[in-house]
Design a protein around this motif. Structure first.
Motif, mmCIF file in Angstrom:
data_model
loop_
_atom_site.group_PDB
_atom_site.id
_atom_site.type_symbol
_atom_site.label_atom_id
_atom_site.label_comp_id
_atom_site.label_asym_id
_atom_site.label_seq_id
_atom_site.Cartn_x
_atom_site.Cartn_y
_atom_site.Cartn_z
ATOM 1 N N GLY A 1 -15.914 5.829 15.932
ATOM 2 C CA GLY A 1 -14.882 6.747 15.453
ATOM 3 C C GLY A 1 -14.935 6.970 13.948
ATOM 4 N N GLY A 2 -16.085 6.775 13.336
ATOM 5 C CA GLY A 2 -16.181 6.892 11.883
ATOM 6 C C GLY A 2 -15.883 5.555 11.232
ATOM 7 N N GLY A 3 -15.765 5.565 9.923
ATOM 8 C CA GLY A 3 -15.513 4.309 9.231
ATOM 9 C C GLY A 3 -14.540 4.515 8.109
ATOM 10 N N ALA A 4 -14.176 3.426 7.443
ATOM 11 C CA ALA A 4 -13.229 3.563 6.341
ATOM 12 C C ALA A 4 -13.407 2.409 5.384
ATOM 13 C CB ALA A 4 -11.806 3.549 6.880
ATOM 14 N N TRP A 5 -13.184 2.701 4.116
ATOM 15 C CA TRP A 5 -13.096 1.611 3.155
ATOM 16 C C TRP A 5 -11.857 0.793 3.480
ATOM 17 C CZ3 TRP A 5 -17.299 0.766 0.682
ATOM 18 C CH2 TRP A 5 -18.151 1.822 0.359
ATOM 19 N N TYR A 6 -11.856 -0.442 3.064
ATOM 20 C CA TYR A 6 -10.657 -1.266 3.242
ATOM 21 C C TYR A 6 -9.573 -0.695 2.346
ATOM 22 C CZ TYR A 6 -13.747 -4.730 5.446
ATOM 23 O OH TYR A 6 -14.633 -5.370 6.253
ATOM 24 N N ARG A 7 -8.458 -0.258 2.963
ATOM 25 C CA ARG A 7 -7.402 0.374 2.176
ATOM 26 C C ARG A 7 -6.497 -0.658 1.516
ATOM 27 N NH1 ARG A 7 -7.461 4.076 6.595
ATOM 28 N NH2 ARG A 7 -5.689 3.053 7.579
ATOM 29 N N GLY A 8 -6.453 -1.839 2.077
ATOM 30 C CA GLY A 8 -5.628 -2.906 1.517
ATOM 31 C C GLY A 8 -5.997 -4.198 2.214
ATOM 32 N N VAL B 1 -8.389 -7.014 7.150
ATOM 33 C CA VAL B 1 -8.384 -7.970 8.262
ATOM 34 C C VAL B 1 -8.291 -7.208 9.593
ATOM 35 C CG1 VAL B 1 -7.161 -9.910 9.330
ATOM 36 C CG2 VAL B 1 -7.397 -9.798 6.842
ATOM 37 N N TYR B 2 -7.451 -6.163 9.601
ATOM 38 C CA TYR B 2 -7.283 -5.366 10.833
ATOM 39 C C TYR B 2 -8.625 -4.805 11.307
ATOM 40 C CZ TYR B 2 -5.599 -1.689 13.963
ATOM 41 O OH TYR B 2 -5.376 -0.895 15.050
ATOM 42 N N GLN B 3 -9.444 -4.338 10.364
ATOM 43 C CA GLN B 3 -10.748 -3.776 10.706
ATOM 44 C C GLN B 3 -11.688 -4.821 11.315
ATOM 45 O OE1 GLN B 3 -10.266 -0.567 10.759
ATOM 46 N NE2 GLN B 3 -11.987 0.033 9.459
ATOM 47 N N ASN B 4 -11.350 -6.084 11.150
ATOM 48 C CA ASN B 4 -12.248 -7.142 11.619
ATOM 49 C C ASN B 4 -11.613 -8.022 12.693
ATOM 50 O OD1 ASN B 4 -14.824 -6.981 9.924
ATOM 51 N ND2 ASN B 4 -13.197 -6.756 8.402
ATOM 52 N N LEU B 5 -10.686 -7.423 13.441
ATOM 53 C CA LEU B 5 -10.057 -8.190 14.532
ATOM 54 C C LEU B 5 -11.106 -8.623 15.566
ATOM 55 C CD1 LEU B 5 -6.641 -6.378 15.161
ATOM 56 C CD2 LEU B 5 -7.060 -8.608 14.102
ATOM 57 N N ASP B 6 -12.161 -7.820 15.704
ATOM 58 C CA ASP B 6 -13.235 -8.197 16.628
ATOM 59 C C ASP B 6 -13.838 -9.547 16.257
ATOM 60 O OD1 ASP B 6 -12.930 -5.954 18.028
ATOM 61 O OD2 ASP B 6 -14.778 -4.965 17.333
ATOM 62 N N PHE B 7 -13.993 -9.735 14.951
ATOM 63 C CA PHE B 7 -14.556 -10.998 14.466
ATOM 64 C C PHE B 7 -13.636 -12.162 14.850
ATOM 65 C CE2 PHE B 7 -14.706 -14.289 11.140
ATOM 66 C CZ PHE B 7 -16.051 -14.644 11.195
ATOM 67 N N ILE B 8 -12.322 -11.952 14.656
ATOM 68 C CA ILE B 8 -11.360 -12.996 15.000
ATOM 69 C C ILE B 8 -11.388 -13.254 16.505
ATOM 70 C CG2 ILE B 8 -8.892 -13.585 15.028
ATOM 71 C CD1 ILE B 8 -8.619 -11.963 12.422
ATOM 72 N N PRO C 1 -16.927 -3.363 4.810
ATOM 73 C CA PRO C 1 -16.453 -2.207 5.574
ATOM 74 C C PRO C 1 -17.624 -1.627 6.366
ATOM 75 C CG PRO C 1 -15.908 -2.002 3.242
ATOM 76 C CD PRO C 1 -16.833 -3.145 3.362
ATOM 77 N N TYR C 2 -17.349 -1.008 7.501
ATOM 78 C CA TYR C 2 -18.457 -0.535 8.332
ATOM 79 C C TYR C 2 -18.078 0.755 9.033
ATOM 80 C CZ TYR C 2 -15.541 -2.623 11.938
ATOM 81 O OH TYR C 2 -14.490 -2.929 12.733
ATOM 82 N N VAL C 3 -19.065 1.372 9.611
ATOM 83 C CA VAL C 3 -18.864 2.602 10.367
ATOM 84 C C VAL C 3 -18.990 2.297 11.851
ATOM 85 C CG1 VAL C 3 -19.793 4.897 10.799
ATOM 86 C CG2 VAL C 3 -19.781 3.988 8.489
#
Lengths: 414, 372
Positions: free
Chosen positions: A95-102, A107-114, A90-92
């Motif tokens: 717009g702030g950051g968040a723990w992986y909620r599920g 995966v949604y938080q890492n769409l940039d990687f995809i 997880p990263y900041v």
């Protein structure tokens, strides 16, 4: 940069709380397994053997060991100029950051990687299953069925079906119903937690899920049911090999005994589909003249002076003279002094067991003569890593007095 | 002790034929030892564990398996931007070189490498002296004594007749007074381990000296300088296995069945590194009966094994009996075969029921990939 046909996102952030003390200090995918491996090795090796060379590893719970273990993925031959393994914590951001909620949120938080690889397909994997699977066949199946999503499924025993995501399929393999952990399962076809998505579909549904404030952001609970409601083309891919979710102490122990079986349903000696791992170099193990080893697996760097039966011994373990290990899993660098008895137990890394200790098993008061109680299967005793057990420690033992004695007594376990 | 200032040089051994069939297809440095290693791993690991990160290794022509083994040096932590592992060719002089203990000509042709290296000191060592030694201590000794050259030796070493080792004498202070190959008198039992520390500049001078007179044996050069250079002996206190004959190769393998030697050789001053290989643990079946044995990973054992060393991925069939033997990687021994005092090279297949018996002083060697 040329785009990739398929990349994998490996969910490795789970705590695995039902593995109790085994995951006290590390994430479930990092739990040692099979005398030489960690659980995540199976998924990573499957990727390497299936020709998938780009794997995002999503970590969150106690990630230090896992992060350094996976590294750049070179132990699994995943290091390459364009791709390889990448740890995605997880990263900041702005717009702030968040723990992986599920799982879906991770995966949604890492769409940039995809997006960086512009893959046509994304493979979603769990890092906590023991199995061998050729993902390229799954991908071919997905393509041939022109599916939006393909879910790998396996038949599980009916009494365990409630632990899984259960689905019904029609004769064309199209998924018609999906229920996560149903109380009254209407099928025993379980999701293996292995999905192939068309990338555009994945992005669409992850965005929809993220916008839904009521969602738990979980693939099994939210994303897949939503896709079903919205009539996506969802295909089940039947898998017939060995697959074990080692989510509980009982299933962990069972899977360990499976791998030890002479007709092991999962053959780790198969060089055509090798399971890779990251290990330090240790010398061959030494079996003394006093050692007796039956039906067991023993790894490098061990010194065995006692008896080992039906057990898995990880690297660097010492078993002292007169000690008896039976039906157990002993993890790396455990030191067992002399005349110790360990039965049906899992002993965590680096623990020292003082002489004359008794761990696990169900034992009569005349113990040491080795009489086994004929009563019900003893429970599995789990000993935490890094403990120093004083001589003559007793853990998890139901200590039975002889019938002629007036009372039954119990010695406290953990 | 700053070991960044020390480089290592592994010299090429000239007596490669002493191991007969075992060195037919590989050089001495690449000879398997200890259940999963090659001889070169020990000297290389000793250097790396002491913090040396610039190491040259002089190779013979028979080097395919050595190159395969070493790769980029990554498994020894030697894949580096600065320093690392350097594979150096030997001189391959047409003249007879077998008598040379450390061949200066080999070093001379690679003197560019020495000159380019920034380190002040150099340790020269061979790969047939198997031990776990702390080179940091040797360098400390070298500096404290203000030596020009430090020669590592093993005291009270009982040498066999076929041994070609050099022996030395020291005065009370440890200064070397004589140095001889195969001395007549038995009292000289300080065996020279062919490991030397000196300043690199001194070595370059000795190279010039050797080159101008075509005198290429390091020991003969030392002999001429016993009076004008401070050449001291450093006694290695631990175990050393000198691999210079089939008998010693076989015998030292069986030494490893002594737990104290196993512990010392593989762990004492740091672990011995080798080429990393994946593989499952070893599987013992219900019918297996194994005692006093050293067993590498990936073996499948259904038979009886006693007083033996098994390398990786060996298969032993039901009813087979292996005693006093060295079994190299990927050997397959079928049911009911009986082996005593044999050395089986890699990929050997022993057919069902075969009997092979050697002698402890003269073990039977079965060549790589044979079927018996």
């Amino acid at each position: 940069m040329p785009n990739k046909e398929c990349i994998a996102m490996l969910l490795a952030g789970g705590q695995g709380s039902r593995l109790r003390v085994l995951t006290k200090n590390l994430a479930k995918p990092a739990v040692p397994f099979g005398g030489q491996y960690r659980i995540i090795d199976f998924s990573l090796s499957n990727c390497a053997n299936s020709g998938i060379d780009t794997v995002g590893v999503l970590t969150q719970y106690k990630p230090q060991l896992l992060n350094s273990y996976v590294g750049l993925g070179s132990a699994w031959d995943l290091n390459c100029h364009n791709g390889g393994a990448a740890i995605l914590p997880p990263y900041v951001g702005e717009g702030g950051g968040a723990w992986y909620r599920g799982t879906a949120h991770a995966v949604y938080q890492n769409l940039d990687f995809i997006d960086k690889y512009e893959p046509s397909y994304v493979l979603i994997l769990s890092g906590d299953h023991i199995y061998k699977m050729d993902y390229s066949e799954l991908l071919d199946y997905h393509k041939s069925k022109r599916a939006d999503i393909t879910i790998a499924v396996i038949e599980v025993p009916w009494d365990e079906a409630g632990r899984f995501g259960i689905m019904n399929v029609n004769e064309d393999g199209v998924i018609t119903e999906f229920e996560e952990k149903p109380e009254n399962p209407r099928s025993n076809l379980a999701s293996m937690g292995v999905y192939v998505f068309n990338t555009d579909i994945l992005k669409k549904y992850l965005a929809a899920d993220a916008a839904d404030s009521k969602s738990d952001n979980d693939f099994g609970k939210n994303v897949i049911p939503r896709m079903l409601r919205e009539k996506c083309r969802m295909i089940a891919y039947p898998f017939c090999g060995y697959w074990k979710d080692v989510g509980t102490i009982e299933s962990y122990w069972k899977a360990s005994m499976d791998i030890l079986d002479d007709k092991a349903p999962l053959n780790i000696f198969d060089t055509q589909w090798a399971i890779y791992s990251l290990n330090t170099t240790q010398p061959p193990h030494y079996l003394a003249s006093s050692a007796r080893v039956k039906h067991s697996m023993i790894s490098e760097g061990c010194m065995i002076f006692g008896e080992v039966e039906n057990s898995i011994i990880f690297p660097g373990v010492t078993v002292g003279r007169g000690s008896k290990i039976r039906d157990s899993v002993i993890m790396s660098n455990v030191r067992i002094d002399s005349n110790v008895r360990i039965e049906k137990a899992i002993v965590g890394e680096n623990t020292m067991v003082g002489e004359g200790s008794i761990i696990g098993g169900e034992i009569s008061s005349e113990e040491y003569s080795g009489i086994r109680s004929a009563s019900a299967d003893p429970k599995i005793t789990v000993v935490e890593d890094g403990l120093q057990l004083a001589p003559h420690t007793r853990i998890g033992v139901v200590f039975r007095m002889k019938r002629t004695e007036s009372k039954l007594s119990e010695v406290a376990g953990v | 002790m700053k070991m960044k200032n020390v480089m290592g040089l592994i010299h090429h051994l000239k007596n490669e034929d002493v191991l007969q069939e075992i060195t037919q297809q590989r050089c001495m440095a690449a000879v398997p030892f200890g259940g999963r290693y090659r001889l070169v791993d020990f000297v290389l690991s000793n250097m790396v564990n002491a913090g040396i990160s610039n190491i040259g290794i002089i190779t013979s022509l028979n080097l395919r398996s050595l190159l395969d083994h070493l790769g980029s040096g990554k498994d020894w932590g030697l894949e580096k931007k600065h320093g690392g592992l350097f594979i150096l060719p030997a001189a391959h002089s047409k003249k007879r070189t077998v008598g040379r203990k450390v061949d200066l000509e080999d070093i001379f042709v690679n003197r560019d490498y020495l000159q380019h290296s920034k380190e002040k000191y150099i340790i020269i060592a061979g790969s047939n002296m198997v031990c776990n030694i702390d080179f940091k201590q040797v360098l400390l000794f070298h500096k404290e004594k203000n030596n020009d050259i430090t020669v590592i030796y093993k005291d009270n070493y009982s040498h066999s007749k076929e041994s070609k080792a050099a022996f030395l004498d020291t005065d009370e202070d440890g200064r070397i007074t004589s140095l001889q190959i195969r001395p007549a008198q038995k009292k000289k039992n300080k065996m020279c381990m062919d490991m030397y520390i000196m300043e690199k500049s001194l070595l370059l001078n000795l190279l010039e000296e050797g080159s101008s007179r075509k005198k290429w044996d390091l020991i003969s050069i030392f002999l001429e300088h016993l009076n004008n250079l401070k050449i001291y002996g450093y006694a290695h206190q631990g175990y050393v296995a000198v691999i210079d004959s089939v008998r010693s190769y076989y015998g030292h393998h069986l030494d490893l069945l002594t737990p104290e030697i196993w512990q010392e050789l593989f762990f004492k001053n740091g672990v011995i590194h080798t080429k990393f290989k994946d593989g499952p643990p070893t599987k013992y079946y219900d019918v297996s009966d194994v005692r006093n044995a050293l067993i590498a990973n990936g073996c499948l054992i259904e038979g009886r094994v006693e007083n033996s060393v098994l390398y990786r991925n060996v298969k032993i069939g039901r009813g087979a009996v292996i005693k006093n033997s060295i079994i190299m990687p990927k050997v397959e021994i079928e049911e009911d075969a009986v082996l005593d005092s044999v050395i089986l090279d890699k990929h050997v297949v022993v057919r069902k029921g075969t009997r092979l018996t050697g002698d402890k002083n003269k073990p039977v060697i079965v060549k790589k990939r044979s079927v018996v």
